[in-house]
Motif scaffolding. Structure first.
Motif, PDB file in Angstrom:
ATOM      1  N   ILE A  84      37.173  40.021  42.196  1.00  0.00           N
ATOM      2  CA  ILE A  84      36.765  39.543  43.521  1.00  0.00           C
ATOM      3  C   ILE A  84      37.974  38.882  44.174  1.00  0.00           C
ATOM      4  N   PRO A  85      37.949  38.695  45.498  1.00  0.00           N
ATOM      5  CA  PRO A  85      39.036  37.957  46.146  1.00  0.00           C
ATOM      6  C   PRO A  85      39.130  36.530  45.601  1.00  0.00           C
ATOM      7  N   HIS A  86      40.341  36.035  45.466  1.00  0.00           N
ATOM      8  CA  HIS A  86      40.554  34.693  44.918  1.00  0.00           C
ATOM      9  C   HIS A  86      39.984  33.638  45.864  1.00  0.00           C
ATOM     10  N   LYS A  87      39.232  32.692  45.304  1.00  0.00           N
ATOM     11  CA  LYS A  87      38.539  31.693  46.123  1.00  0.00           C
ATOM     12  C   LYS A  87      39.411  30.500  46.516  1.00  0.00           C
ATOM     13  N   LYS A  88      40.572  30.346  45.883  1.00  0.00           N
ATOM     14  CA  LYS A  88      41.407  29.180  46.153  1.00  0.00           C
ATOM     15  C   LYS A  88      42.849  29.571  46.491  1.00  0.00           C
ATOM     16  N   ALA A  89      42.989  30.709  47.161  1.00  0.00           N
ATOM     17  CA  ALA A  89      44.312  31.147  47.607  1.00  0.00           C
ATOM     18  C   ALA A  89      44.209  31.616  49.050  1.00  0.00           C
ATOM     19  N   LYS A  90      45.336  31.594  49.755  1.00  0.00           N
ATOM     20  CA  LYS A  90      45.352  32.070  51.128  1.00  0.00           C
ATOM     21  C   LYS A  90      44.918  33.533  51.183  1.00  0.00           C
ATOM     22  N   ILE A  91      44.061  33.852  52.129  1.00  0.00           N
ATOM     23  CA  ILE A  91      43.580  35.221  52.276  1.00  0.00           C
ATOM     24  C   ILE A  91      44.748  36.181  52.488  1.00  0.00           C
ATOM     25  N   SER A  92      45.746  35.725  53.220  1.00  0.00           N
ATOM     26  CA  SER A  92      46.892  36.581  53.522  1.00  0.00           C
ATOM     27  C   SER A  92      47.680  36.986  52.281  1.00  0.00           C
ATOM     28  N   LEU A  99      38.833  37.081  38.430  1.00  0.00           N
ATOM     29  CA  LEU A  99      37.680  37.683  37.774  1.00  0.00           C
ATOM     30  C   LEU A  99      36.477  36.763  37.950  1.00  0.00           C
ATOM     31  N   LYS A 100      35.339  37.324  38.288  1.00  0.00           N
ATOM     32  CA  LYS A 100      34.115  36.532  38.385  1.00  0.00           C
ATOM     33  C   LYS A 100      33.851  35.886  37.032  1.00  0.00           C
ATOM     34  N   ASN A 101      33.595  34.584  37.041  1.00  0.00           N
ATOM     35  CA  ASN A 101      33.365  33.899  35.777  1.00  0.00           C
ATOM     36  C   ASN A 101      32.565  32.632  36.011  1.00  0.00           C
ATOM     37  N   GLU A 102      31.972  32.134  34.951  1.00  0.00           N
ATOM     38  CA  GLU A 102      31.308  30.834  34.964  1.00  0.00           C
ATOM     39  C   GLU A 102      31.943  29.983  33.888  1.00  0.00           C
ATOM     40  N   ASP A 103      32.705  28.978  34.305  1.00  0.00           N
ATOM     41  CA  ASP A 103      33.411  28.108  33.365  1.00  0.00           C
ATOM     42  C   ASP A 103      34.275  28.939  32.408  1.00  0.00           C
ATOM     43  N   HIS A 104      35.031  29.856  32.988  1.00  0.00           N
ATOM     44  CA  HIS A 104      35.984  30.722  32.283  1.00  0.00           C
ATOM     45  C   HIS A 104      35.352  31.911  31.551  1.00  0.00           C
ATOM     46  N   LEU A 105      34.054  31.979  31.491  1.00  0.00           N
ATOM     47  CA  LEU A 105      33.397  33.062  30.763  1.00  0.00           C
ATOM     48  C   LEU A 105      32.959  34.156  31.746  1.00  0.00           C
ATOM     49  N   VAL A 106      33.529  35.344  31.581  1.00  0.00           N
ATOM     50  CA  VAL A 106      33.171  36.484  32.421  1.00  0.00           C
ATOM     51  C   VAL A 106      31.881  37.116  31.910  1.00  0.00           C
TER      52      VAL A 106
END
Length: 206
Positions: free
Chosen positions: A137-145, A151-158
């Motif tokens: 998925i697109p990174h949630k904490k980086a500039k869109i540009s 990777l989709k994960n919950e507390d590091h677990l994919v």
């Protein structure tokens, strides 16, 4: 049966998150709950952002330290202190497949099987390991540009057996955050090996 090497955990990536994860797991391999476990790290470092880093603001590291030096020192630290953690240098992971109750990791030179894997490579696009597309998925904490990925994960677990650490887990590109992420994954794996008893590894002055 296959003849490829088999691991209980295989870490992919030898940057800050991967080495941190390997050091914590390596420090526990002589514990009773881990004595029969086989652990390894595919120590691919060429793509690590640490190669161009100059570290001035990290607790415990002298200002002016080059990231490229830390990569070498980290691998030597792991080899000298925790040699039970098998290092696999000079290989690049091309594909990860799920095979029955484990993962098959295919590199440019070999194939490996592991019950658990930790993906600790960077968040750069395009993503060059096939088999994980469903989790990208697109990174949630980086500039869109910047077009960064995670990777989709919950507390590091994919998903069961598949962990992600560092920037690819959705964390910002900061050395101390990446190392903490790798260490967190390591303690989750050790906890699993220790029958769910929350586990960490501390050395103390005598």
């Amino acid at each position: 049966m296959h003849n490829s090497p088999e691991f209980d955990v295989l870490i992919i990536g030898g940057g800050a998150a991967g080495l941190s994860c390997a050091l914590v797991i390596g420090s526990a391999l002589e514990k009773p709950f881990a004595k029969d476990k086989k652990a390894g790290i595919i120590l691919h470092q060429k793509a690590s952002h640490l190669n161009s880093a100059l570290l001035n603001n990290v607790f415990g590291i002298p200002p002016g330290t080059k990231g490229s030096d830390l990569l070498k020192e980290g691998a030597n630290h792991l080899k000298n202190l925790y040699h039970e953690m098998e290092q696999i240098p000079g290989e690049k992971v091309k594909e990860i497949r799920e095979v029955e109750d484990r993962f098959k990791v295919i590199t440019n030179r070999n194939e490996y099987f592991s019950k658990s894997i930790v993906v600790a490579i960077g968040y750069t696009s395009p993503f060059r390991i096939s088999g994980l597309e469903d989790y990208l998925i697109p990174h949630k904490k980086a500039k869109i540009s910047k077009n960064r990925l995670q990777l989709k994960n919950e507390d590091h677990l994919v998903k069961p057996g598949l962990y992600v650490a560092g920037t690819l887990a959705g964390w910002r590109s900061q050395y101390s955050i990446a190392t903490g992420s790798g260490a967190a994954v390591a303690t989750d794996i050790l906890t699993e090996w220790n029958d769910g008893a929350h586990t960490k590894v501390h050395d103390k002055l005598s």
